[in-house]
Design a protein around this motif. Structure first.
Motif, PDB file in Angstrom:
ATOM      1  N   SER A 159      -0.074 -19.723 -31.927  1.00 31.33           N
ATOM      2  CA  SER A 159       0.601 -18.812 -32.856  1.00 31.33           C
ATOM      3  C   SER A 159       1.080 -19.508 -33.888  1.00 31.33           C
ATOM      4  O   SER A 159       1.733 -19.157 -35.066  1.00 31.33           O
ATOM      5  CB  SER A 159       1.565 -17.991 -31.847  1.00 31.33           C
ATOM      6  OG  SER A 159       2.609 -18.883 -31.392  1.00 31.33           O
ATOM      7  N   LYS A 160       1.590 -20.840 -33.706  1.00 34.06           N
ATOM      8  CA  LYS A 160       2.366 -21.680 -34.658  1.00 34.06           C
ATOM      9  C   LYS A 160       1.254 -22.024 -35.687  1.00 34.06           C
ATOM     10  O   LYS A 160       1.659 -22.313 -36.730  1.00 34.06           O
ATOM     11  CB  LYS A 160       2.833 -22.865 -33.910  1.00 34.06           C
ATOM     12  CG  LYS A 160       3.618 -22.874 -32.921  1.00 34.06           C
ATOM     13  CD  LYS A 160       5.192 -21.996 -33.334  1.00 34.06           C
ATOM     14  CE  LYS A 160       6.044 -21.758 -32.258  1.00 34.06           C
ATOM     15  NZ  LYS A 160       7.463 -21.001 -32.660  1.00 34.06           N
ATOM     16  N   GLN A 161       0.079 -21.963 -35.632  1.00 35.04           N
ATOM     17  CA  GLN A 161      -0.907 -22.142 -36.460  1.00 35.04           C
ATOM     18  C   GLN A 161      -0.931 -21.086 -37.641  1.00 35.04           C
ATOM     19  O   GLN A 161      -1.487 -21.206 -38.801  1.00 35.04           O
ATOM     20  CB  GLN A 161      -2.275 -22.539 -35.986  1.00 35.04           C
ATOM     21  CG  GLN A 161      -2.421 -23.401 -35.001  1.00 35.04           C
ATOM     22  CD  GLN A 161      -2.176 -24.902 -35.558  1.00 35.04           C
ATOM     23  OE1 GLN A 161      -2.997 -25.115 -36.733  1.00 35.04           O
ATOM     24  NE2 GLN A 161      -1.444 -25.769 -34.812  1.00 35.04           N
ATOM     25  N   LEU A 162      -0.317 -20.055 -37.205  1.00 33.69           N
ATOM     26  CA  LEU A 162      -0.323 -18.623 -38.025  1.00 33.69           C
ATOM     27  C   LEU A 162       0.974 -18.431 -38.559  1.00 33.69           C
ATOM     28  O   LEU A 162       1.833 -19.519 -38.404  1.00 33.69           O
ATOM     29  CB  LEU A 162      -0.774 -17.541 -37.142  1.00 33.69           C
ATOM     30  CG  LEU A 162      -2.288 -17.575 -36.995  1.00 33.69           C
ATOM     31  CD1 LEU A 162      -2.591 -16.668 -35.837  1.00 33.69           C
ATOM     32  CD2 LEU A 162      -3.291 -17.293 -38.169  1.00 33.69           C
ATOM     33  N   ASN A 163       1.306 -17.328 -39.362  1.00 33.34           N
ATOM     34  CA  ASN A 163       2.667 -17.359 -39.598  1.00 33.34           C
ATOM     35  C   ASN A 163       3.700 -16.792 -38.875  1.00 33.34           C
ATOM     36  O   ASN A 163       3.680 -15.682 -38.398  1.00 33.34           O
ATOM     37  CB  ASN A 163       2.719 -16.146 -41.086  1.00 33.34           C
ATOM     38  CG  ASN A 163       3.687 -15.923 -41.970  1.00 33.34           C
ATOM     39  OD1 ASN A 163       4.916 -16.574 -41.350  1.00 33.34           O
ATOM     40  ND2 ASN A 163       3.828 -15.776 -42.893  1.00 33.34           N
ATOM     41  N   ASP A 164       4.619 -17.653 -38.269  1.00 32.80           N
ATOM     42  CA  ASP A 164       5.373 -17.336 -37.407  1.00 32.80           C
ATOM     43  C   ASP A 164       6.537 -16.438 -37.649  1.00 32.80           C
ATOM     44  O   ASP A 164       7.380 -16.128 -36.966  1.00 32.80           O
ATOM     45  CB  ASP A 164       5.780 -18.525 -36.551  1.00 32.80           C
ATOM     46  CG  ASP A 164       6.436 -18.290 -35.036  1.00 32.80           C
ATOM     47  OD1 ASP A 164       6.140 -17.171 -34.520  1.00 32.80           O
ATOM     48  OD2 ASP A 164       7.371 -18.854 -34.828  1.00 32.80           O
ATOM     49  N   ALA A 165       6.764 -16.304 -39.080  1.00 35.69           N
ATOM     50  CA  ALA A 165       7.915 -15.725 -39.700  1.00 35.69           C
ATOM     51  C   ALA A 165       7.486 -14.499 -40.444  1.00 35.69           C
ATOM     52  O   ALA A 165       8.045 -14.179 -41.598  1.00 35.69           O
ATOM     53  CB  ALA A 165       8.668 -16.515 -40.417  1.00 35.69           C
ATOM     54  N   MET A 166       6.802 -13.491 -39.903  1.00 32.47           N
ATOM     55  CA  MET A 166       6.163 -12.286 -40.443  1.00 32.47           C
ATOM     56  C   MET A 166       6.614 -11.288 -39.500  1.00 32.47           C
ATOM     57  O   MET A 166       6.019 -11.446 -38.104  1.00 32.47           O
ATOM     58  CB  MET A 166       4.784 -12.505 -40.669  1.00 32.47           C
ATOM     59  CG  MET A 166       4.162 -11.312 -41.304  1.00 32.47           C
ATOM     60  SD  MET A 166       2.249 -11.470 -41.411  1.00 32.47           S
ATOM     61  CE  MET A 166       2.362 -12.244 -42.978  1.00 32.47           C
ATOM     62  N   SER A 167       7.085 -10.332 -40.053  1.00 33.64           N
ATOM     63  CA  SER A 167       7.218  -9.009 -39.367  1.00 33.64           C
ATOM     64  C   SER A 167       5.953  -8.544 -38.592  1.00 33.64           C
ATOM     65  O   SER A 167       5.039  -8.251 -39.434  1.00 33.64           O
ATOM     66  CB  SER A 167       7.936  -8.047 -40.070  1.00 33.64           C
ATOM     67  OG  SER A 167       7.949  -6.654 -39.350  1.00 33.64           O
TER      68      SER A 167
END
Length: 630
Positions: A390-398
């Protein structure tokens, strides 16, 4: 609701790779069933002829469509582009004027005289490059196959709909060679064999177009096993072109898995029959290349490589099919209006992929430790991998904004996070509910309550779901969802692990043979067309013990030459290796051939992992037991 896109994790090398219209009226044609004929005995240039007889129209112009998007895929498929020689005829056999509006839509003039439509359907497997992901082509489990020994009949690829007749009943005649084995959960009302005995026509009934899209079929040289799990009839149909695997060899694995799932689900209503269609790809140019599965209300279509060892295939079936079966909870029983009134041409999407895919994936992970199929350490490993990925993706997206806009950039590139962070969201809600209820309630009990309130025939209002969940549970759950699912604040997982007496620590952790810490241990050279090990190979105990070195070019794996073109498929196979596999890997080390021929063992690395706290309190241990075993 979506297919579980399998092993779509190799960034930079592999390509990232689960309904009627409101107010639809039946006043445009007679209310008789729409007659559909698909003739598999008259394949023309690898295309199947289809005839549609809709009954008599009372308007001058009608439109006919093949789906642009099908439920469960969250991507554009454009099934209309596989249609050739589309023609419309009047009652005297004359051609009517047809105007192709777009890739998936045909407008027919003088529709009051329309007798029938005919066209040819090309299959999707033939043209797949990398499984269709991100290329506006069908993902293999949602695709179609036409070959002498096998027909994958995802009917949304063969049968379309008239805009205002999606609620009409369909009568479907499928003609094929009499010796073809055929399986379908769609209601059959009889067979008719030709006078020469060579072909048999099976007639099926579908209550509406949704049931056409929701009931795939398998025809061909199939191996079929039927067995009961409690009160559910399981029909396992396997196509293995080279007879490497069989339904009989997989029966025990599927039985144990689904028996455990049924115990885990408890009194959640189940389907009386569940079909599993397994297509095993032999890796040829015209074979399926996108591995994974697509869920339906009472079935799933699964695509895997035929070359997988038996143990790996069995493990993969548990991982993937369990996920699809858990979809009977959500979105099949609990879903929004966007799903209930799905528009196959211009769909709108629910905000709640965190629940449809995330909670489903969480259940597929949790039930294995809950039912004793894996040890707690295995569960911790799976959760840690999801955190890393999950940290490889955008972790700060609604998550709600991403879900609602899943076909659009930049959100579509974050879709795979539904299986990573989405599952972790489910885990956090579960732990919160266990804490608030002193271990008595969890997210499974929440889903049972939502199923009782709604069910498959009653959708919820998308914008009201989180308020409803908050009212049904605890203020802390609502605060969490509004902060980390509606909002874009990353989750501090340590806060939740502390509640159950576990922690993220450094040490020796079990890892994968091709992926570590959410990233691959190989890279590619586009100019040379080669795949090679990176420096991270030295941190992988299995490869280090075999003497693999950074910059070693991987020439072949188990007899298959590895190239940039087939890397997605071949490395997915490596991703699915399990201890005990006999393997042969040939490397090129600065011009010298190095052969690794061995049996895989567990592989480890030094890094972060989830582990139980030595000083966990009795309260933390009790909450942990309720979470994992309750």
């Amino acid at each position: 609701m979506n297919s579980k896109i399998f092993a779509a994790l190799f960034a930079g090398i592999l390509i990232a790779s689960c309904n009627p219209t409101k107010g639809a009226s039946n006043d445009l044609a007679t209310s008789l069933p729409i007659d559909v004929s698909i003739n598999l005995s008259q394949i023309q240039d690898d295309k199947a002829p289809v005839t549609i007889n809709p009954g008599r129209f009372t308007v001058s112009t009608v439109t006919y469509r093949l789906p642009r998007v099908v439920q469960g895929t969250y991507s554009v498929s454009n099934f209309g582009k596989y249609i050739d020689t589309f023609k419309a005829y009047d009652y005297k056999g004359n051609e009517l004027t047809v105007n192709k509006i777009d890739t998936n839509t045909w407008e027919i003039s003088n529709a009051k005289q329309l007798d029938k439509i005919t066209y040819l359907v090309n299959d999707t497997f033939d043209i797949e490059v990398e499984g269709g992901i991100g290329k506006e082509e069908p993902f293999s489990p949602s695709g179609t196959n036409i070959e002498p020994n096998n027909f994958v009949l995802n009917l949304h690829g063969f049968v379309g709909y008239f805009d205002s007749l999606k609620n009409n009943q369909y009568k479907l005649d499928i003609t094929g060679s009499t010796d073809l084995v055929r399986t379908s959960a769609l209601q059959s009302i009889g067979d008719k064999t030709s006078e020469d005995g060579k072909n048999t026509t099976t007639t099926y009934l579908a209550n509406r177009y949704f049931d056409i899209t929701d009931n795939p079929m398998f025809y061909g040289d199939l191996d079929v096993e039927e067995f009961m799990v409690g009160n559910i009839k399981i029909v396992l149909s396997v196509y293995s072109p080279n007879k490497v695997h069989s339904a009989k060899s997989l029966k025990e694995t599927v039985f144990k898995m689904m028996q455990a799932q049924k115990v885990f689900l408890g009194d959640i209503n189940s389907t009386p029959r569940y079909d599993i269609y397994l297509y095993l790809s032999d890796g040829k140019e015209d074979s399926a290349k996108g591995f994974g599965a697509l869920e339906h209300h009472t079935s799933t279509v699964v695509v895997f490589p035929e070359a997988m060892p038996a143990e790996t295939l069995a493990e993969s079936m548990i991982d993937v099919v369990s996920h699809e079966f858990f979809h009977i909870v959500t979105p099949l029983s609990v879903h929004s209006e966007d799903i209930h009134y799905f528009d196959y041409n211009t769909p709108t999407f629910s905000k709640h992929l965190w629940m449809y895919e995330g909670v489903t994936e969480y259940f597929a992970t949790l039930f294995k430790v809950n039912q004793g199929l894996v040890e707690e350490s295995g569960f911790y490993r799976d959760i840690m991998q999801k955190i890393q990925r999950s940290k490889q993706l955008n972790d700060a997206m609604s998550f709600t904004i991403m879900s609602e806009n899943v076909l659009k950039a930049p959100y579509k590139d974050q879709y795979l996070n539904v299986y990573q962070k989405g599952a972790l969201i489910g885990m956090c809600v579960d732990i919160l509910m266990r804490e608030e209820s002193e271990g008595h309630r969890g997210i499974l009990s929440l889903m049972k309550e939502l199923s009782n309130k709604y069910g498959k025939n009653k959708p919820f209002e998308d914008d009201k779901l989180i308020d409803e969940i908050t009212a049904m549970t605890y203020p802390s759950v609502g605060e969490f969802l509004n902060t980390h699912v509606v909002g874009d604040i990353p989750i501090n997982y340590n806060e939740f692990f502390e509640k159950v007496g576990i922690e993220i620590g450094e040490g020796k952790v079990e890892t994968n043979y091709i992926l570590m810490d959410g990233a691959p241990i190989v890279s590619g050279d586009p100019q040379k067309g080669t795949i090679f090990f990176t420096d991270k190979v030295l941190d992988n105990s299995f490869w280090a013990e075999q003497g693999a070195q950074p910059n070693d070019v991987i020439k072949s794996i188990d007899g298959t030459a590895l190239t940039m073109q087939n890397a997605n498929q071949v490395l997915q196979g490596v991703f699915m290796w399990k201890p005990g596999n006999d393997i042969e890997v040939i490397l090129d080390r600065a011009g010298e051939e190095v052969v690794i021929k061995t049996t895989t063992t567990k592989t480890y690395t030094t890094g972060k992992g989830l582990m139980q706290k030595v000083d966990a309190t009795d309260a933390q241990k009790a909450l942990r037991d309720a979470w994992l075993k309750g």
